[in-house]
Write an enzyme that holds these catalytic residues in place. Structure first.
Site, PDB file in Angstrom:
ATOM      1  N   ASP A  91       0.171   1.960   8.495  1.00 58.23           N
ATOM      2  CA  ASP A  91      -0.461   1.240   9.612  1.00 58.23           C
ATOM      3  C   ASP A  91       0.329   1.374  10.920  1.00 58.23           C
ATOM      4  OD1 ASP A  91      -2.089   0.471   7.592  1.00 58.23           O
ATOM      5  OD2 ASP A  91      -1.510  -1.633   7.579  1.00 58.23           O
ATOM      6  N   ASP A 141       5.266  -7.837   5.591  1.00 61.36           N
ATOM      7  CA  ASP A 141       5.308  -8.967   4.661  1.00 61.36           C
ATOM      8  C   ASP A 141       6.397  -8.770   3.599  1.00 61.36           C
ATOM      9  OD1 ASP A 141       3.334 -10.536   5.801  1.00 61.36           O
ATOM     10  OD2 ASP A 141       1.716  -9.566   4.686  1.00 61.36           O
ATOM     11  N   LYS A 148       8.135   0.707   5.567  1.00 55.22           N
ATOM     12  CA  LYS A 148       7.017   1.529   5.073  1.00 55.22           C
ATOM     13  C   LYS A 148       5.688   0.972   5.554  1.00 55.22           C
ATOM     14  CE  LYS A 148       4.443  -0.030   2.550  1.00 55.22           C
ATOM     15  NZ  LYS A 148       3.515  -0.773   1.699  1.00 55.22           N
ATOM     16  N   THR A 149       4.779   1.736   5.969  1.00 62.64           N
ATOM     17  CA  THR A 149       3.355   1.445   6.080  1.00 62.64           C
ATOM     18  C   THR A 149       2.681   2.503   6.944  1.00 62.64           C
ATOM     19  OG1 THR A 149       1.600  -0.063   6.702  1.00 62.64           O
ATOM     20  CG2 THR A 149       3.584  -0.267   8.011  1.00 62.64           C
ATOM     21  N   GLY A 203       0.819  -1.215   0.000  1.00 60.81           N
ATOM     22  CA  GLY A 203       0.000   0.000   0.000  1.00 60.81           C
ATOM     23  C   GLY A 203       0.850   1.261   0.000  1.00 60.81           C
ATOM     24  N   ARG A 257       1.319  -5.751  -5.024  1.00 62.52           N
ATOM     25  CA  ARG A 257       1.343  -6.675  -3.889  1.00 62.52           C
ATOM     26  C   ARG A 257       1.794  -8.089  -4.269  1.00 62.52           C
ATOM     27  NH1 ARG A 257      -0.529  -4.520   0.728  1.00 62.52           N
ATOM     28  NH2 ARG A 257      -2.043  -2.824   0.657  1.00 62.52           N
TER      29      ARG A 257
HETATM   30  P1  FBP Z   1       0.628  -1.996   3.613  1.00 62.79           P
HETATM   31  O1  FBP Z   1       0.528  -2.916   4.783  1.00 62.79           O
HETATM   32  O2  FBP Z   1       1.048  -2.669   2.369  1.00 62.79           O
HETATM   33  O3  FBP Z   1       1.450  -0.786   3.919  1.00 62.79           O
HETATM   34  O4  FBP Z   1      -0.843  -1.425   3.297  1.00 62.79           O
HETATM   35  C1  FBP Z   1      -1.567  -0.764   4.266  1.00 62.79           C
HETATM   36  C2  FBP Z   1      -3.011  -0.567   3.894  1.00 62.79           C
HETATM   37  O5  FBP Z   1      -3.224   0.801   3.606  1.00 62.79           O
HETATM   38  C3  FBP Z   1      -3.917  -1.034   5.019  1.00 62.79           C
HETATM   39  O6  FBP Z   1      -4.105  -0.040   5.995  1.00 62.79           O
HETATM   40  C4  FBP Z   1      -5.169  -1.409   4.270  1.00 62.79           C
HETATM   41  O7  FBP Z   1      -5.896  -2.398   4.971  1.00 62.79           O
HETATM   42  C5  FBP Z   1      -4.641  -1.955   2.979  1.00 62.79           C
HETATM   43  O8  FBP Z   1      -3.409  -1.327   2.761  1.00 62.79           O
HETATM   44  C6  FBP Z   1      -5.564  -1.716   1.806  1.00 62.79           C
HETATM   45  O9  FBP Z   1      -5.064  -2.392   0.701  1.00 62.79           O
HETATM   46  P2  FBP Z   1      -5.266  -1.959  -0.810  1.00 62.79           P
HETATM   47  O10 FBP Z   1      -4.381  -0.797  -1.062  1.00 62.79           O
HETATM   48  O11 FBP Z   1      -4.803  -3.131  -1.587  1.00 62.79           O
HETATM   49  O12 FBP Z   1      -6.698  -1.601  -0.999  1.00 62.79           O
END
Ligand code: FBP
Length: 549
Positions: free
Chosen positions: A202, A173, A199-200, A78, A142
């Site tokens: 979250d 991951d 990175k994230t 993400g 991803r």
């Molecule tokens: P990462 O763990 O890859 O940083 O992604 C975080 C996130 O934004 C989460 O908060 C959310 O649940 C998910 O990605 C949403 O995924 P997508 O971008 O595939 O809709």
């Protein structure tokens, strides 16, 4: 590309580097490390990269001349504000090693490495993206890097382009995959270094050595601005309850940080729900009781923050999800061949009686999402579950029952919102702009130090950026064994909200006051120019966690 006046002003911003990275550095080794748990299993799985020492960069008064180095970079998962600055820091770092160094960006995530899709990142391209949000410089994806075939395809393109090091910018991951790739290349003597960057948005990739993942600071500031705006609207009209779901996948760091910044009436923390063994009904009852208590004083309005991962932390639902994961993994072929109603009845029919009963107790759309929607890592796609709407509706039903018993006589009108994508590509705050640039520049220093299987680490983040500490942490140090897709896998341990941690304690000590009294804070938009206390403050989570350090 046409630019707004702010974009033009931002392009000129020069991120601040830790003082130690402004000249030549040498890597000083600390003690050998071990994984956070399952040491023997992880050691066996990573015979070439386990136990490496932590590294800290110090000034080098006797530097030797560097040689040109070709590097590949990948954005994984993400979006998070600041990714472009990691890449520009990396670019400037390898150019500092030697001006003939070259940077290749693999397109649309790890898949670009496997499918040999890339561009060369020149200074003209990099300059277009400095201090901007988004991952659009090369795109993200991803695709999970996990098979020997993928690693070998990656090796092929690295050889073709003369790439000596790969930098993978990703979450837990993706950095786990970086560690596996580093181990594989080292094991076959491929002479390709792999470096990770945390990175994230979250905020769940952090530990003793990685103080925060980048993007959390900006994303939570964006959400807090909008929550503040909603609270002011809410306090002006005094007629709505707003249910606001916040991204963050499993952990509730984002919800907690936004609560600390805005002081809503209610904020649910998933980790507490699990610890107290609450049911969905308990959560609904708690909210309804607060709505009723506020109504007694004529306050038929309020805000409720809901973390994205709530559903999977409710213990009964957690058990259900674990069995669903197992069923999907063990019957992968059958699951791939079925779809729609057939797939649903196969999965539901394979459940134990206890979990089947939990599934039945859920609204049909939530049950369907739990069964069918997975991302490529096998995670339930929690962002698709409309928990904010579910809770708003269930609270409404409960208030009707309370009214019938004479326990409530207010007016209840609910609105719901979901904030996630709004914050993931915002222009990085000064904190993220500096932190990300430093992470990228530091990754170049790790490449120059010749190491592999390390994560770029910048610490001491509550201090001004010049005092930040730069170094590298062996990724295996962050790993443990977890059950994923029906098998035990070595993975980076996810950091959840600690109920004994300072940020949660601060929240818990004030929330009763916030529930009954209207104590809203309106943080306003991110500021890039102005006094340091307005522009350069790190997140409250980081500040409380490192208070006194
Ligand atoms: P990462 O763990 O890859 O940083 O992604 C975080 C996130 O934004 C989460 O908060 C959310 O649940 C998910 O990605 C949403 O995924 P997508 O971008 O595939 O809709």
């Amino acid at each position: 590309m046409k630019k707004s006046p702010l974009q033009k002003a931002r392009a000129a911003y020069q991120p601040k580097l830790p003082i130690v990275l402004t000249g030549a550095v040498k890597a000083v080794e600390g003690k050998p490390t071990q994984s956070v748990a399952n040491q023997e299993e992880i050691r066996k799985l990573f015979p070439n990269t386990y136990g490496l020492p932590e590294l800290k960069f110090e000034k080098n008064s006797n530097p030797t001349a560097g040689k040109p180095v070709n590097v590949g970079v990948i954005l994984s998962g993400g979006q998070a504000p600041g990714g472009h600055n990691v890449i520009s820091g990396l670019f400037d770092g390898i150019k500092k090693i030697h001006r003939d160094s070259r940077l290749f960006g693999f397109l649309m995530g790890p898949g670009g490495l496997v499918d040999h899709k890339y561009i060369e990142l020149t200074s003209a391209i990099i300059d277009e993206y400095r201090n901007t949000g988004g991952f659009d410089i090369i795109g993200s994806g991803r695709t999970k890097l996990e098979t020997k075939e993928q690693f070998d395809k990656g090796l092929e393109i690295c050889k073709e382009l003369g790439i000596k090091a790969l930098v993978i910018i990703g979450g837990d991951d993706s950095n786990t995959n970086a560690a596996v790739l580093a181990e594989y290349y080292k094991g076959i003597g491929a002479d390709i270094q792999v470096i990770g960057c945390p990175k994230t948005i979250d905020g769940d990739l952090k530990n003793e050595c990685i103080e925060t993942s980048f993007g959390f600071d900006t994303a939570t500031k964006v959400y807090s601005e909008v929550i503040g705006n909603i609270q002011r609207d809410c306090n002006s009209a005094k007629k709505y309850w707003h249910f606001i779901k916040l991204m963050g996948r499993s952990a509730s760091h984002i919800a907690l940080e936004c609560a600390l910044q805005t002081q809503p009436n209610i904020c649910i923390i998933s980790e507490e729900v699990e610890a107290k063994n609450l049911t969905l009904d308990d959560i609904v009852a708690n909210i309804a009781n607060t709505v009723a208590a506020r109504a007694q004083y004529g306050n038929n309005f309020g805000t409720v923050l809901v973390p994205e991962g709530l559903i999977e932390f409710i213990p009964a639902i957690k058990k259900l999800i674990a069995e669903l994961n197992e069923i999907v993994a063990v019957n992968a072929d059958k699951v791939a061949a079925l779809s729609g109603n057939e797939l649903e009845s196969f999965i539901a029919g394979s459940l134990s009686a206890e979990n089947a009963a939990t599934l039945k107790s859920l609204p049909a759309n939530v049950a369907r999402q739990l069964m069918l929607d997975r991302d490529p890592h096998g995670n339930v796609q929690v962002s698709l579950i409309e928990t904010e709407k579910l809770l708003a509706d269930m609270v409404g039903t409960r208030l009707k029952a309370m009214a019938a018993e004479g326990k409530y006589n207010g007016k209840y009108s609910a609105l719901h919102h979901f904030f996630g994508y709004e914050g993931r590509c915002a222009d990085p705050s000064n904190f993220d702009a500096d932190y990300c640039y430093a992470l990228g520049y530091n990754a170049a220093c790790l490449i120059n130090a010749g190491v592999t299987g390390y994560m770029s680490s910048i610490r001491n983040l509550v201090k001004p950026s010049v005092q930040w500490i730069a170094g590298g942490i062996p990724i295996t140090m962050m790993m443990n064994i977890e059950r994923r897709n029906g098998a035990d896998k070595p993975v980076i341990q996810k950091a959840l909200v600690r109920l004994d941690g300072a940020p949660f304690k601060k929240f818990a000590s004030q929330r009763d006051d916030w529930a009954m009294n209207t104590c809203y804070i309106y943080p306003g938009p991110i500021q890039y120019f102005g006094p340091a206390e307005v522009c350069d403050q790190p997140s409250l989570t980081l500040r409380y966690e490192h208070q006194g350090k």
